[in-house]
Motif scaffolding. Structure first.
Motif, mmCIF file in Angstrom:
data_model
loop_
_atom_site.group_PDB
_atom_site.id
_atom_site.type_symbol
_atom_site.label_atom_id
_atom_site.label_comp_id
_atom_site.label_asym_id
_atom_site.label_seq_id
_atom_site.Cartn_x
_atom_site.Cartn_y
_atom_site.Cartn_z
ATOM 1 N N ILE A 1 0.870 -1.177 0.000
ATOM 2 C CA ILE A 1 0.000 0.000 0.000
ATOM 3 C C ILE A 1 0.903 1.222 0.000
ATOM 4 O O ILE A 1 1.788 1.323 0.865
ATOM 5 N N VAL A 2 0.712 2.115 -0.960
ATOM 6 C CA VAL A 2 1.546 3.314 -1.051
ATOM 7 C C VAL A 2 0.650 4.544 -1.201
ATOM 8 O O VAL A 2 -0.507 4.437 -1.602
ATOM 9 N N PRO A 3 1.201 5.726 -0.868
ATOM 10 C CA PRO A 3 0.406 6.962 -0.994
ATOM 11 C C PRO A 3 0.310 7.429 -2.449
ATOM 12 O O PRO A 3 0.928 6.847 -3.343
ATOM 13 N N ASP A 4 -0.467 8.494 -2.654
ATOM 14 C CA ASP A 4 -0.643 9.073 -3.998
ATOM 15 C C ASP A 4 0.581 9.898 -4.384
ATOM 16 O O ASP A 4 0.485 11.118 -4.564
ATOM 17 N N GLU A 5 1.721 9.268 -4.481
ATOM 18 C CA GLU A 5 2.967 9.963 -4.824
ATOM 19 C C GLU A 5 3.645 9.197 -5.939
ATOM 20 O O GLU A 5 3.931 8.003 -5.813
ATOM 21 N N ALA A 6 3.943 9.927 -7.023
ATOM 22 C CA ALA A 6 4.404 9.273 -8.242
ATOM 23 C C ALA A 6 5.648 8.410 -8.014
ATOM 24 O O ALA A 6 5.705 7.265 -8.476
ATOM 25 N N ALA A 7 6.628 8.940 -7.302
ATOM 26 C CA ALA A 7 7.884 8.196 -7.171
ATOM 27 C C ALA A 7 7.651 6.846 -6.496
ATOM 28 O O ALA A 7 8.199 5.809 -6.907
ATOM 29 N N MET A 8 6.832 6.838 -5.443
ATOM 30 C CA MET A 8 6.585 5.586 -4.730
ATOM 31 C C MET A 8 5.745 4.617 -5.557
ATOM 32 O O MET A 8 5.939 3.404 -5.513
ATOM 33 N N ILE A 9 4.784 5.149 -6.294
ATOM 34 C CA ILE A 9 3.929 4.280 -7.120
ATOM 35 C C ILE A 9 4.764 3.630 -8.231
ATOM 36 O O ILE A 9 4.688 2.417 -8.460
ATOM 37 N N VAL A 10 5.560 4.439 -8.909
ATOM 38 C CA VAL A 10 6.374 3.917 -10.014
ATOM 39 C C VAL A 10 7.351 2.854 -9.506
ATOM 40 O O VAL A 10 7.509 1.789 -10.110
ATOM 41 N N GLU A 11 7.996 3.140 -8.393
ATOM 42 C CA GLU A 11 8.955 2.181 -7.841
ATOM 43 C C GLU A 11 8.271 0.852 -7.505
ATOM 44 O O GLU A 11 8.788 -0.232 -7.805
ATOM 45 N N ALA A 12 7.099 0.945 -6.882
ATOM 46 C CA ALA A 12 6.391 -0.288 -6.495
ATOM 47 C C ALA A 12 5.910 -1.056 -7.730
ATOM 48 O O ALA A 12 6.003 -2.287 -7.781
ATOM 49 N N ILE A 13 5.407 -0.355 -8.741
ATOM 50 C CA ILE A 13 4.965 -1.033 -9.969
ATOM 51 C C ILE A 13 6.134 -1.800 -10.582
ATOM 52 O O ILE A 13 6.001 -2.979 -10.937
ATOM 53 N N ASN A 14 7.273 -1.146 -10.679
ATOM 54 C CA ASN A 14 8.399 -1.818 -11.337
ATOM 55 C C ASN A 14 8.952 -2.971 -10.519
ATOM 56 O O ASN A 14 9.337 -4.011 -11.067
ATOM 57 N N ALA A 15 8.970 -2.820 -9.190
ATOM 58 C CA ALA A 15 9.462 -3.922 -8.351
ATOM 59 C C ALA A 15 8.530 -5.127 -8.461
ATOM 60 O O ALA A 15 8.981 -6.272 -8.596
ATOM 61 N N LEU A 16 7.235 -4.885 -8.433
ATOM 62 C CA LEU A 16 6.278 -6.003 -8.340
ATOM 63 C C LEU A 16 5.997 -6.638 -9.703
ATOM 64 O O LEU A 16 5.819 -7.853 -9.795
ATOM 65 N N ARG A 17 5.977 -5.853 -10.763
ATOM 66 C CA ARG A 17 5.682 -6.458 -12.071
ATOM 67 C C ARG A 17 6.839 -7.319 -12.546
ATOM 68 O O ARG A 17 6.651 -8.278 -13.306
ATOM 69 N N ALA A 18 8.060 -6.994 -12.078
ATOM 70 C CA ALA A 18 9.218 -7.802 -12.469
ATOM 71 C C ALA A 18 9.235 -9.135 -11.716
ATOM 72 O O ALA A 18 9.771 -10.123 -12.201
ATOM 73 N N ARG A 19 8.645 -9.143 -10.550
ATOM 74 C CA ARG A 19 8.812 -10.290 -9.661
ATOM 75 C C ARG A 19 7.700 -11.324 -9.781
ATOM 76 O O ARG A 19 7.898 -12.490 -9.425
#
Lengths: 246, 246
Positions: free
Chosen positions: A48-66
């Motif tokens: 769960i992340v806040p409405d902040e672009a940097a955190m959302i982008v980082e989480a998307i890339n970490a999780l979609r790769a894994r």
């Protein structure tokens, strides 16, 4: 249970300040978890992340790769804090613009003269994405690669999950057997249960205490994809519980 | 809202296969979120991971480095799948063994002859940790560095949170004002609301649609630590809603 190469895995990314502040209590995680378990897909991680672009982008890339699939919820409405679609585009390094198919969906519900710039934000879709229809309020979700982008409002999320579900590759469904151990304290069976878990590596065995007005009530849950492995472990667990109940 | 150096931040790590399978629906995230908001601590991220050492250790190290506090729930019972304490020790690179203070706590509830090896697992505490008392079932949680380790059973988690709460450094409490916008569709006010959000950078403004039997009901929530900043933004939001309601 460890992920093996033949399993289909998934993660959920919940996007929204309102969940982190406690103002809104998330209901989507449990709904998606149940859905994936029934489909034979292993939910392996949630963030769960806040409405902040940097955190959302980082989480998307970490999780979609894994994981095989990444499901996101939240942040696809018309207001300034709805930035999920832009973050997905940024994570994939692709463009985003108003999608004519999405605009047509919005126009099923919104009069042309009311389709202002803010509402048109809901038709901004990363290039190359497939749309996920929204039977409730029309503004679509979308899927790009292994990332499935859904609304945060639970009824709309459910409608989108139902729409996208048939397109997912499911694994062998996880079978689950619950053995009631209510009368027996967890600490009494824990040692022998651990030994059973060690002998049955293909079976995931958990012990779950719940508080009830009558005190703790314990349940042992065994889960596996293979019926034979599961039955062998459950037989040992039932024998253990029966012996300790005497 | 971005984290600024003077804010106190936190993350939650929920540990447990039963949450990811959907069998148990998490209630702790919402409870801790409410608690932290009231204490002026910014909950910035939540992760849910399975009962697997590698994933638990990775998440502990990622989150404890990034936030003022990390709260974990789950995995501190007596069974083989309760591996949180060992994972915390591994994450910190320190030893772990049966703690005599924790053993004494267990003996308040468990007869000496019943304190078998499995139950003694609940007294395994990383070296140097402070214990968190558990008024319900005695087996303690613990705190080491900025990591606060609590039980997964909601009533016990709550008791531990109440015990550890007074030891936390709180920030200035976040003030929150909700403006009801029920009659007005989100897409009608979204453009102007975004402009207000841009003008009031110190105020976090969100728009939250909820489905009700009467259709969508929208709420605009403004949050800030400073009363003056908040009041200025709320005045503009109220004026916007009043004008669009005419």
């Amino acid at each position: 249970m460890s992920a093996t190469p033949d399993t289909v895995s998934a993660a959920i990314l919940v996007i929204g300040d309102e969940i982190l502040s406690g103002r809104t209590k998330d209901k989507n995680i449990g709904t998606i978890a149940d859905y994936l378990t029934a489909a034979g897909i292993d939910l392996r991680e949630v963030r769960i992340v806040p409405d902040e672009a940097a955190m959302i982008v980082e989480a998307i890339n970490a999780l979609r790769a894994r994981y095989t699939y990444l499901f996101t919820t939240g942040g696809i409405g018309p207001t300034h804090d709805d930035i999920t679609a832009d973050c997905v585009a940024e994570a994939f390094g692709i463009g985003i613009d108003v999608d004519e198919r999405a605009r047509a969906m919005l126009l099923e519900r919104i009069k042309p003269e009311d389709l202002n710039e803010a509402r048109l934000r809901m038709a901004r879709i990363p290039f190359g994405a497939d749309l996920i229809p929204n039977s409730i309020s029309k503004a679509p979700g979308f899927r790009i690669g292994n990332v499935i982008v859904m609304a945060g409002v639970p009824a709309i999320m459910q409608a989108m999950l139902d729409a996208v579900g048939p397109t997912l590759t499911g694994g062998a469904a996880m079978q689950s057997v619950t053995v009631e151990a209510h009368g027996i304290p967890e600490g009494t069976y824990a040692g022998e249960l651990g030994a059973i878990a060690k002998r049955h590596g293909a079976v995931s065995i958990g012990s779950y205490p719940m508080m009830t007005p009558e005190g703790f009530r314990n349940r042992i849950v065994a889960r596996a994809r293979d019926d034979g492995s599961l039955a062998a472990a459950v037989a040992e667990i039932e024998a253990l519980v029966a012996r300790l109940s005497d």
